[in-house]
Design an enzyme around this catalytic site. Structure first.
Site, PDB file in Angstrom:
ATOM      1  N   ARG A   1     -73.117  34.281 147.832  1.00  0.00           N
ATOM      2  CA  ARG A   1     -72.354  33.989 146.603  1.00  0.00           C
ATOM      3  C   ARG A   1     -71.539  35.216 146.178  1.00  0.00           C
ATOM      4  O   ARG A   1     -70.391  35.100 145.768  1.00  0.00           O
ATOM      5  CB  ARG A   1     -73.294  33.569 145.455  1.00  0.00           C
ATOM      6  CG  ARG A   1     -73.974  32.235 145.639  1.00  0.00           C
ATOM      7  CD  ARG A   1     -73.076  31.040 145.482  1.00  0.00           C
ATOM      8  NE  ARG A   1     -72.559  30.845 144.140  1.00  0.00           N
ATOM      9  CZ  ARG A   1     -71.816  29.788 143.798  1.00  0.00           C
ATOM     10  NH1 ARG A   1     -71.525  28.848 144.700  1.00  0.00           N
ATOM     11  NH2 ARG A   1     -71.361  29.652 142.581  1.00  0.00           N
TER      12      ARG A   1
ATOM     13  N   PHE B   1     -61.521  16.587 138.528  1.00  0.00           N
ATOM     14  CA  PHE B   1     -61.039  17.017 139.845  1.00  0.00           C
ATOM     15  C   PHE B   1     -61.809  16.382 140.994  1.00  0.00           C
ATOM     16  O   PHE B   1     -61.484  16.623 142.163  1.00  0.00           O
ATOM     17  CB  PHE B   1     -61.063  18.548 139.960  1.00  0.00           C
ATOM     18  CG  PHE B   1     -62.426  19.195 139.802  1.00  0.00           C
ATOM     19  CD1 PHE B   1     -63.347  19.210 140.845  1.00  0.00           C
ATOM     20  CD2 PHE B   1     -62.785  19.803 138.603  1.00  0.00           C
ATOM     21  CE1 PHE B   1     -64.590  19.810 140.700  1.00  0.00           C
ATOM     22  CE2 PHE B   1     -64.029  20.406 138.445  1.00  0.00           C
ATOM     23  CZ  PHE B   1     -64.933  20.404 139.500  1.00  0.00           C
TER      24      PHE B   1
ATOM     25  N   THR C   1     -65.104  31.072 141.723  1.00  0.00           N
ATOM     26  CA  THR C   1     -64.585  29.809 142.251  1.00  0.00           C
ATOM     27  C   THR C   1     -63.081  29.859 142.478  1.00  0.00           C
ATOM     28  O   THR C   1     -62.588  29.475 143.535  1.00  0.00           O
ATOM     29  CB  THR C   1     -64.933  28.652 141.285  1.00  0.00           C
ATOM     30  OG1 THR C   1     -66.350  28.621 141.115  1.00  0.00           O
ATOM     31  CG2 THR C   1     -64.444  27.318 141.831  1.00  0.00           C
TER      32      THR C   1
ATOM     33  N   TYR D   1     -71.172  16.854 146.725  1.00  0.00           N
ATOM     34  CA  TYR D   1     -70.609  17.247 145.431  1.00  0.00           C
ATOM     35  C   TYR D   1     -71.049  16.317 144.292  1.00  0.00           C
ATOM     36  O   TYR D   1     -70.355  16.226 143.277  1.00  0.00           O
ATOM     37  CB  TYR D   1     -69.082  17.294 145.525  1.00  0.00           C
ATOM     38  CG  TYR D   1     -68.555  18.540 146.221  1.00  0.00           C
ATOM     39  CD1 TYR D   1     -68.894  19.814 145.756  1.00  0.00           C
ATOM     40  CD2 TYR D   1     -67.710  18.454 147.312  1.00  0.00           C
ATOM     41  CE1 TYR D   1     -68.405  20.963 146.382  1.00  0.00           C
ATOM     42  CE2 TYR D   1     -67.207  19.597 147.943  1.00  0.00           C
ATOM     43  CZ  TYR D   1     -67.568  20.850 147.468  1.00  0.00           C
ATOM     44  OH  TYR D   1     -67.082  21.989 148.073  1.00  0.00           O
TER      45      TYR D   1
ATOM     46  N   ASN E   1     -60.417  26.998 148.099  1.00  0.00           N
ATOM     47  CA  ASN E   1     -61.015  28.329 148.018  1.00  0.00           C
ATOM     48  C   ASN E   1     -61.865  28.652 149.243  1.00  0.00           C
ATOM     49  O   ASN E   1     -62.783  29.457 149.185  1.00  0.00           O
ATOM     50  CB  ASN E   1     -61.811  28.470 146.716  1.00  0.00           C
ATOM     51  CG  ASN E   1     -62.850  27.387 146.570  1.00  0.00           C
ATOM     52  OD1 ASN E   1     -63.104  26.623 147.500  1.00  0.00           O
ATOM     53  ND2 ASN E   1     -63.481  27.326 145.414  1.00  0.00           N
TER      54      ASN E   1
ATOM     55  N   ARG F   1     -62.832  34.866 148.631  1.00  0.00           N
ATOM     56  CA  ARG F   1     -61.824  34.130 147.868  1.00  0.00           C
ATOM     57  C   ARG F   1     -60.792  35.079 147.265  1.00  0.00           C
ATOM     58  O   ARG F   1     -59.601  34.765 147.193  1.00  0.00           O
ATOM     59  CB  ARG F   1     -62.504  33.290 146.790  1.00  0.00           C
ATOM     60  CG  ARG F   1     -63.299  32.116 147.383  1.00  0.00           C
ATOM     61  CD  ARG F   1     -64.276  31.554 146.391  1.00  0.00           C
ATOM     62  NE  ARG F   1     -64.852  30.282 146.818  1.00  0.00           N
ATOM     63  CZ  ARG F   1     -65.794  29.644 146.140  1.00  0.00           C
ATOM     64  NH1 ARG F   1     -66.266  30.152 145.017  1.00  0.00           N
ATOM     65  NH2 ARG F   1     -66.271  28.495 146.583  1.00  0.00           N
TER      66      ARG F   1
ATOM     67  N   LYS G   1     -64.365  25.342 154.621  1.00  0.00           N
ATOM     68  CA  LYS G   1     -63.714  24.107 154.180  1.00  0.00           C
ATOM     69  C   LYS G   1     -62.455  23.822 155.018  1.00  0.00           C
ATOM     70  O   LYS G   1     -61.990  24.690 155.764  1.00  0.00           O
ATOM     71  CB  LYS G   1     -63.387  24.230 152.688  1.00  0.00           C
ATOM     72  CG  LYS G   1     -64.637  24.362 151.787  1.00  0.00           C
ATOM     73  CD  LYS G   1     -64.221  24.459 150.317  1.00  0.00           C
ATOM     74  CE  LYS G   1     -65.417  24.606 149.400  1.00  0.00           C
ATOM     75  NZ  LYS G   1     -64.998  24.662 147.971  1.00  0.00           N
TER      76      LYS G   1
ATOM     77  N   GLU H   1     -79.029  20.985 150.269  1.00  0.00           N
ATOM     78  CA  GLU H   1     -77.795  20.910 151.061  1.00  0.00           C
ATOM     79  C   GLU H   1     -78.065  21.077 152.559  1.00  0.00           C
ATOM     80  O   GLU H   1     -77.453  20.391 153.377  1.00  0.00           O
ATOM     81  CB  GLU H   1     -76.809  21.983 150.572  1.00  0.00           C
ATOM     82  CG  GLU H   1     -76.327  21.697 149.153  1.00  0.00           C
ATOM     83  CD  GLU H   1     -75.511  22.837 148.549  1.00  0.00           C
ATOM     84  OE1 GLU H   1     -75.299  23.856 149.237  1.00  0.00           O
ATOM     85  OE2 GLU H   1     -75.078  22.700 147.387  1.00  0.00           O
TER      86      GLU H   1
ATOM     87  N   HIS I   1     -67.735  27.183 150.849  1.00  0.00           N
ATOM     88  CA  HIS I   1     -68.795  26.788 149.930  1.00  0.00           C
ATOM     89  C   HIS I   1     -70.027  27.597 150.294  1.00  0.00           C
ATOM     90  O   HIS I   1     -70.305  27.809 151.465  1.00  0.00           O
ATOM     91  CB  HIS I   1     -69.110  25.294 150.105  1.00  0.00           C
ATOM     92  CG  HIS I   1     -70.403  24.901 149.436  1.00  0.00           C
ATOM     93  ND1 HIS I   1     -70.481  24.584 148.102  1.00  0.00           N
ATOM     94  CD2 HIS I   1     -71.671  24.820 149.926  1.00  0.00           C
ATOM     95  CE1 HIS I   1     -71.750  24.306 147.799  1.00  0.00           C
ATOM     96  NE2 HIS I   1     -72.484  24.442 148.883  1.00  0.00           N
TER      97      HIS I   1
HETATM   98  P1  IDP Z   1     -68.305  26.923 143.618  1.00  0.00           P
HETATM   99  O1  IDP Z   1     -67.772  26.368 144.929  1.00  0.00           O
HETATM  100  O2  IDP Z   1     -67.742  28.295 143.320  1.00  0.00           O
HETATM  101  O3  IDP Z   1     -69.813  26.867 143.515  1.00  0.00           O
HETATM  102  P2  IDP Z   1     -68.157  24.626 141.767  1.00  0.00           P
HETATM  103  O4  IDP Z   1     -67.949  24.757 140.293  1.00  0.00           O
HETATM  104  O5  IDP Z   1     -69.509  24.175 142.252  1.00  0.00           O
HETATM  105  O6  IDP Z   1     -67.701  25.996 142.453  1.00  0.00           O
HETATM  106  O7  IDP Z   1     -67.052  23.588 142.306  1.00  0.00           O
HETATM  107  C1  IDP Z   1     -67.139  23.032 143.583  1.00  0.00           C
HETATM  108  C2  IDP Z   1     -65.766  23.033 144.215  1.00  0.00           C
HETATM  109  O8  IDP Z   1     -64.916  22.167 143.485  1.00  0.00           O
HETATM  110  C3  IDP Z   1     -65.034  24.383 144.171  1.00  0.00           C
HETATM  111  O9  IDP Z   1     -65.422  25.273 145.197  1.00  0.00           O
HETATM  112  C4  IDP Z   1     -63.583  23.957 144.285  1.00  0.00           C
HETATM  113  O10 IDP Z   1     -63.223  23.656 145.644  1.00  0.00           O
HETATM  114  C5  IDP Z   1     -63.575  22.661 143.463  1.00  0.00           C
HETATM  115  N1  IDP Z   1     -63.211  22.906 142.061  1.00  0.00           N
HETATM  116  C6  IDP Z   1     -63.963  23.480 141.094  1.00  0.00           C
HETATM  117  N2  IDP Z   1     -63.307  23.526 139.918  1.00  0.00           N
HETATM  118  C7  IDP Z   1     -62.096  22.957 140.162  1.00  0.00           C
HETATM  119  C8  IDP Z   1     -60.945  22.696 139.324  1.00  0.00           C
HETATM  120  O11 IDP Z   1     -60.925  22.995 138.121  1.00  0.00           O
HETATM  121  N3  IDP Z   1     -59.893  22.093 139.940  1.00  0.00           N
HETATM  122  C9  IDP Z   1     -59.879  21.735 141.253  1.00  0.00           C
HETATM  123  N4  IDP Z   1     -60.944  21.958 142.040  1.00  0.00           N
HETATM  124  C10 IDP Z   1     -62.033  22.558 141.514  1.00  0.00           C
END
Ligand code: IDP
Length: 150
Positions: free
Chosen positions: A85, A57, A91, A49, A112, A102, A9, A126, A115
């Site tokens: 993963r 968010f 996350t 997304y 973080n 992470r 990212k 994807e 992805h």
């Molecule tokens: P993942 O990347 O671990 O699969 P997802 O729940 O699919 O997590 O969320 C996608 C992306 O959205 C996350 O990697 C992060 O960058 C962002 N994200 C997820 N939850 C939050 C939040 O509560 N606040 C801000 N950004 C978030």
């Protein structure tokens, strides 16, 4: 052999961590099947997304993912989706275990670093979204027999 989509990212690029994190995947025994740097458009970010579009968010997430160039890869190997993963960690960088990407490099929920597709079905969707079929290469790696049984 399974494929998964990995995005380094914008925070990962800006913090100059792409090489270090890509190295972890290579050292693990996974292989790079495709790799490129791009500036993500709003449209591509929103498509990628889409499942989060009702979340509070979401607007910030789209600003973040379009906020600078990303490096995007197809990473391949046995159970690549689950392996990547696991290597990514939870996350939130605050909750992610030390030893994970992470956990070692992030203290943020949003920023973080990477992805990774969350299922083989997501990976197929994807990969098709980010790459043309001819950009994904299938090739022999010297010493592959020492990495995993075929
Ligand atoms: P993942 O990347 O671990 O699969 P997802 O729940 O699919 O997590 O969320 C996608 C992306 O959205 C996350 O990697 C992060 O960058 C962002 N994200 C997820 N939850 C939050 C939040 O509560 N606040 C801000 N950004 C978030």
């Amino acid at each position: 052999m399974q494929r998964t989509l990995v995005i380094f990212k914008p925070d990962c690029v800006q913090r100059r961590l792409v090489g270090q994190i890509l190295q972890r995947f290579e050292a693990k025994g996974l292989r790079i099947a495709a790799l490129k740097m791009i500036q993500v458009s709003k449209e591509l970010g929103e498509q990628h997304y889409a499942e989060h579009k009702e979340r509070p968010f979401f607007p910030g997430l789209i600003r973040f993912i379009t906020g600078g160039p990303v490096v995007v890869a197809v990473i391949a190997g046995p159970e690549a989706v689950a392996v990547v993963r696991g290597m990514m960690g939870k996350t939130s960088g605050i909750e992610a275990a030390p030893g994970t990407i992470r956990g070692d490099f992030s203290v943020s929920k949003q920023n973080n670093l990477i992805h990774g597709s969350d299922s083989p079905e997501s990976a197929a969707r994807e990969i098709a979204l980010w790459f043309q079929p001819e950009e994904i290469l299938d090739y022999d790696l010297a010493g592959q027999d020492w990495v995993a049984e075929s």
